[in-house]
Design a protein around this motif. Structure first.
Motif, PDB file in Angstrom:
ATOM      1  N   GLU A  69       0.826  -1.207   0.000  1.00 57.01           N
ATOM      2  CA  GLU A  69       0.000   0.000   0.000  1.00 57.01           C
ATOM      3  C   GLU A  69       0.859   1.256   0.000  1.00 57.01           C
ATOM      4  N   GLN A  70       1.969   1.230   0.726  1.00 59.29           N
ATOM      5  CA  GLN A  70       2.856   2.392   0.736  1.00 59.29           C
ATOM      6  C   GLN A  70       3.439   2.656  -0.654  1.00 59.29           C
ATOM      7  N   ALA A  71       3.776   1.581  -1.374  1.00 55.95           N
ATOM      8  CA  ALA A  71       4.351   1.730  -2.716  1.00 55.95           C
ATOM      9  C   ALA A  71       3.285   1.759  -3.806  1.00 55.95           C
ATOM     10  N   ASN A  72       2.018   1.589  -3.406  1.00 53.26           N
ATOM     11  CA  ASN A  72       0.881   1.557  -4.337  1.00 53.26           C
ATOM     12  C   ASN A  72       0.999   0.408  -5.334  1.00 53.26           C
ATOM     13  N   ILE A  73       1.473  -0.740  -4.854  1.00 47.90           N
ATOM     14  CA  ILE A  73       1.556  -1.948  -5.681  1.00 47.90           C
ATOM     15  C   ILE A  73       1.111  -3.138  -4.832  1.00 47.90           C
ATOM     16  N   ARG A  74       0.820  -4.247  -5.503  1.00 43.42           N
ATOM     17  CA  ARG A  74       0.596  -5.511  -4.815  1.00 43.42           C
ATOM     18  C   ARG A  74       1.796  -6.399  -5.094  1.00 43.42           C
ATOM     19  N   ILE A  75       2.518  -6.768  -4.051  1.00 39.71           N
ATOM     20  CA  ILE A  75       3.749  -7.542  -4.189  1.00 39.71           C
ATOM     21  C   ILE A  75       3.399  -8.983  -4.499  1.00 39.71           C
ATOM     22  N   THR A  76       3.943  -9.512  -5.564  1.00 41.01           N
ATOM     23  CA  THR A  76       3.709 -10.904  -5.940  1.00 41.01           C
ATOM     24  C   THR A  76       4.981 -11.742  -5.921  1.00 41.01           C
ATOM     25  N   GLU A  77       6.133 -11.108  -5.735  1.00 39.31           N
ATOM     26  CA  GLU A  77       7.409 -11.829  -5.695  1.00 39.31           C
ATOM     27  C   GLU A  77       8.392 -11.039  -4.842  1.00 39.31           C
ATOM     28  N   ALA A  78       9.213 -11.734  -4.062  1.00 35.64           N
ATOM     29  CA  ALA A  78      10.158 -11.041  -3.187  1.00 35.64           C
ATOM     30  C   ALA A  78      11.319 -11.957  -2.851  1.00 35.64           C
ATOM     31  N   TYR A  79      12.424 -11.344  -2.435  1.00 34.23           N
ATOM     32  CA  TYR A  79      13.606 -12.053  -1.939  1.00 34.23           C
ATOM     33  C   TYR A  79      13.530 -12.133  -0.414  1.00 34.23           C
ATOM     34  N   ALA A  80      14.204 -13.114   0.146  1.00 31.49           N
ATOM     35  CA  ALA A  80      14.233 -13.273   1.597  1.00 31.49           C
ATOM     36  C   ALA A  80      15.663 -13.515   2.056  1.00 31.49           C
ATOM     37  N   GLY A  81      15.972 -13.036   3.243  1.00 32.90           N
ATOM     38  CA  GLY A  81      17.270 -13.284   3.841  1.00 32.90           C
ATOM     39  C   GLY A  81      17.182 -14.356   4.904  1.00 32.90           C
ATOM     40  N   VAL A  82      18.293 -15.023   5.175  1.00 29.30           N
ATOM     41  CA  VAL A  82      18.316 -16.078   6.173  1.00 29.30           C
ATOM     42  C   VAL A  82      19.644 -16.038   6.907  1.00 29.30           C
ATOM     43  N   SER A  83      19.603 -16.323   8.192  1.00 32.25           N
ATOM     44  CA  SER A  83      20.820 -16.456   8.991  1.00 32.25           C
ATOM     45  C   SER A  83      20.515 -17.350  10.178  1.00 32.25           C
ATOM     46  N   GLY A  84      21.530 -18.012  10.649  1.00 31.26           N
ATOM     47  CA  GLY A  84      21.365 -18.934  11.766  1.00 31.26           C
ATOM     48  C   GLY A  84      22.523 -19.887  11.824  1.00 31.26           C
ATOM     49  N   GLU A  85      22.507 -20.721  12.834  1.00 35.97           N
ATOM     50  CA  GLU A  85      23.598 -21.686  13.016  1.00 35.97           C
ATOM     51  C   GLU A  85      23.667 -22.680  11.863  1.00 35.97           C
ATOM     52  N   PHE A  86      22.543 -22.835  11.139  1.00 32.75           N
ATOM     53  CA  PHE A  86      22.477 -23.771  10.025  1.00 32.75           C
ATOM     54  C   PHE A  86      23.120 -23.194   8.759  1.00 32.75           C
ATOM     55  N   VAL A  87      23.590 -21.952   8.800  1.00 32.37           N
ATOM     56  CA  VAL A  87      24.327 -21.361   7.684  1.00 32.37           C
ATOM     57  C   VAL A  87      25.820 -21.470   7.998  1.00 32.37           C
ATOM     58  N   ARG A  88      26.584 -22.077   7.093  1.00 31.12           N
ATOM     59  CA  ARG A  88      28.005 -22.287   7.363  1.00 31.12           C
ATOM     60  C   ARG A  88      28.784 -22.157   6.047  1.00 31.12           C
TER      61      ARG A  88
END
Length: 550
Positions: A69-88
C-alpha cells in the motif's frame, strides 16, 4: 502507463518481520518506497528458523499488504534473507589444465574451472547458496588475483561455499505461499549486509562485520576485497533480555529499559543510580540499580565477544584485520557497546548504518543499524534481478471530497426609510396604473422593503448535505480483515460466556450459603434450648415418681 521496476525483500528476524520495497531506476540506484516492521512473539522464530508458521505467516501477510500500500503496488514476488547456526561455509579446491599454455589462460579456461566448482554436490539436507573464489594459482606456485592472460599449464583455485540447511529455507517458502507471494530466492544475510556498510578500503585491508541480532550474531570476514569467512553464532540480544527479566523486570519493559538506561560497561555507571519501573501491577513499582542492569548487559556481551573472537581465529584472518570490526544490528545501539568491543578485542571498532546502494533520501530513512540487513538484501537482490521482482500496480485511490452545500446569497436589507420634510418629498407620490416605476434614486429617495421570498429551489439548497450510509462508504473487507474480525468476535464471545459462567457459579454459591443459613436457623428454633431441656427432664422425673406411688 510507464512500467516501473521494483525490488522487494524480507528480513525475517527473531523479534520482527521487516518488508521493504524499493524502486530501481535506469542508473541502478534504488529509492525506498515502502518499509514495514511487524513484531513477532517469543518463540515464533528461534535462532533464525521458523517454529510457528501460523503466527509468522500472519505477520508476513500484514507486512506485505502494508508495504504494498505504501508503494501503491501488490507484491507478488520477493527475496528473503536467512541467517542462523544452520548457515556455514566450507572450502573446496580444484583445477583445470590450460587449453593453450603458449597463449596464456583464456576466459574459457576460467569458465571451465567455475563449471567444475558449480557442479559440486552439496551434502545431504543442505543446499549451496554461494560459491566464492578465494585465490587462483598458476602451476600450484604463483598466486594471481586475475588469472586471465597468465602463462602456465595448470589453473587451480580454492572456493568458499556458503551452505544452508534445507528445512529453514522450506519454511520460509511456506510462509511466502501463505501470503500469496512467490519466493524469488533466499539470500544469506552474511553476504548481503556488508555491501551497504563497508567501504572499499575496509574490504581491501581486512575487516570483520559483526551483526548482533535477537538470537543470532553473524560474522563476515573480508580481506583483499573477497569474503573469506562467514559464521552465525546462536546468541544475541535476547540472552541479555533474559538476564534483565531475571532482575524482576516485566518483559514489556525490558527492551526500552535496556536501550534507555543500559550500558555495556558497568564501571561507567554510578553505584547509587536507581531506575524505577512499573511492577506486576500499575500500583506496584520496582527499583533497580542501574549498575546491576549494566552488569547483566556487560556479562552477556562479553560472552558474544568471546564467541566472535573464536570465529575470527578459526577464519585464520584475526591478525590481518587492519580495519578491525564493524558493528551493526539493533544491539549496536546499546550505550558503550563499541567501547567494550574495543577494550576486549584490542581492535578498531565502529558502529555502522547503511551508507551505500540507495538514494540519499532512502539512506536517511534507513539510518539505523537495525535496518542494515534489509538494506543489504535490497541492494543484493537488485544486483541479481534484471527485471525486478513481480508486482501488480494498484489504481490510485479516488479522493472523495464531500460536496459542500451552496448557500444562497442573502438579500441586502435596505435601511428603513427616514422621515423627510415636506419640501424634500417627490413631486409625484402615486404612479399611474400601467406606468413603469422609476428606479430608486441614489440619494433622497424613498426605499420600500419587500418581504424575502424563498423559492422551492432555495429550500432544497438550504437542506443539510445527505450523509451516505456507513455500509455504502465502507470499503470491501479483505479476507484477512474478515478472519481477524471473526477471530476477535469469537474471542469476545468466549469472554462473555466465561463471565456469565462465573456469575452463575457465584449466584449458586450464594444461594447455597443462604439455604444452609436458613436450615441452621430452623434447627435452632426447633431445639428446646438449655433451660428447656432441664425443665423437660424435671417433668419426666415427677411423672416417674407418681407412677411409683400408684
Amino acid at each position: 502507463m510507464e512500467r516501473k521496476c521494483y525490488i522487494s525483500a524480507v528480513d525475517l528476524g527473531s523479534s520482527n518481520v521487516v518488508v521493504a520495497v524499493a524502486e530501481r531506476f535506469d542508473d541502478g540506484s534504488l529509492a525506498l518506497r515502502g518499509l514495514v516492521s511487524k513484531p513477532l512473539k517469543v518463540g515464533d522464530v528461534v535462532a533464525g528458523q521458523i517454529e510457528n508458521i501460523q503466527q509468522v505467516g500472519e505477520a508476513v501477510i500484514a507486512a506485505f499488504e502494508e508495504a504494498g500500500e505504501q508503494a501503491n503496488i501488490r507484491i507478488t514476488e520477493a527475496y528473503a534473507g536467512v541467517s542462523g547456526e544452520f548457515v556455514r561455509c566450507a572450502r573446496h579446491s580444484d583445477y583445470v589444465f590450460v587449453s593453450k599454455p603458449e597463449t596464456g589462460v583464456s576466459d574459457q579456461d576460467v569458465k571451465n574451472l567455475f563449471d567444475r566448482m558449480r557442479n559440486l554436490q552439496a551434502p545431504e539436507k543442505e543446499v549451496i547458496m554461494e560459491y566464492i573464489p578465494q585465490h587462483y594459482l598458476i602451476d600450484n606456485k604463483k598466486e594471481v588475483q586475475h588469472p586471465n592472460g597468465s602463462f602456465g599449464n595448470k589453473l587451480s583455485s580454492t572456493f568458499n561455499y556458503v551452505l544452508c540447511a534445507k528445512t529453514p529455507m522450506e519454511r520460509i517458502g511456506l510462509a511466502f505461499r501463505r501470503a500469496g507471494v512467490e519466493l524469488a530466492e533466499v539470500l544469506p544475510n552474511t553476504l548481503a549486509l556488508p555491501e551497504v556498510v563497508l567501504n572499499e578500503d575496509e574490504k581491501e585491508e581486512g575487516v570483520a562485520v559483526v551483526d548482533i541480532g535477537g538470537e543470532v550474531t553473524d560474522v563476515t570476514v573480508y580481506f583483499r576485497k573477497v569474503v573469506r569467512y562467514v559464521a552465525s553464532i546462536p546468541m544475541g540480544a535476547n540472552a541479555i533480555n533474559k538476564d534483565i527479566r531475571a532482575l524482576g523486570v516485566p518483559e514489556r519493559y525490558v527492551e526500552s529499559l535496556k536501550q534507555k538506561y543500559g550500558s555495556a560497561v558497568a564501571s561507567r555507571v554510578g553505584e547509587e543510580k536507581v531506575v524505577r519501573v512499573t511492577g506486576r501491577t500499575q500500583r506496584e513499582t520496582l527499583d533497580i540499580l542501574q549498575r546491576n542492569l549494566a552488569t547483566a548487559i556487560e556479562s552477556r556481551m562479553l560472552d558474544i565477544i568471546e564467541y566472535v573472537m573464536e570465529e575470527l581465529e578459526i577464519s585464520g584472518y584475526a591478525d590481518r584485520l587492519n580495519y578491525g570490526i564493524v558493528l551493526t544490528g539493533g544491539s549496536a545501539n546499546l550505550t558503550d557497546v563499541e567501547d567494550l568491543f574495543r577494550q576486549v578485542t584490542k581492535m578498531e571498532v565502529r558502529v555502522a548504518v547503511p551508507e551505500s546502494g540507495l538514494t540519499p533520501e532512502s539512506l536517511d530513512q534507513l539510518a539505523d543499524p537495525a535496518y542494515a540487513t534489509i538494506a543489504g538484501l535490497l541492494v543484493n537482490a537488485s544486483a541479481r534481478s534484471h527485471k525486478g521482482t513481480a508486482y501488480v500496480a494498484l489504481p490510485p485511490k479516488p479522493v472523495v471530497v464531500p460536496e459542500q452545500p451552496v448557500q444562497p446569497e442573502q438579500p441586502v436589507q435596505p435601511e428603513p426609510p427616514k422621515a423627510q420634510p415636506e419640501s424634500e418629498k417627490p413631486a409625484t407620490s402615486v404612479q399611474e396604473q400601467g406606468a413603469t416605476p422609476e428606479p430608486p434614486q441614489q440619494s433622497g429617495s424613498t426605499s420600500v422593503e419587500h418581504p424575502s421570498v424563498t423559492s422551492e429551489e432555495d429550500e432544497i439548497v438550504n437542506e443539510p448535505p445527505v450523509v451516505p450510509d456507513e455500509e455504502e462508504i465502507e470499503e470491501e473487507e479483505s479476507p484477512r480483515e474478515r478472519a481477524l474480525r471473526l477471530k476477535q468476535e469469537e474471542k469476545e464471545r468466549r469472554a462473555r460466556e466465561k463471565q456469565e459462567e462465573k456469575e452463575r457459579r457465584a449466584r449458586e454459591k450464594q444461594e447455597e450459603k443462604e439455604r444452609r443459613a436458613r436450615e441452621k436457623q430452623e434447627q435452632k428454633s426447633d431445639s428446646p434450648g438449655f433451660f428447656g431441656g432441664i425443665l423437660g427432664k424435671v417433668e419426666e422425673l415427677f411423672r416417674k415418681a407418681e407412677d411409683e406411688e400408684l
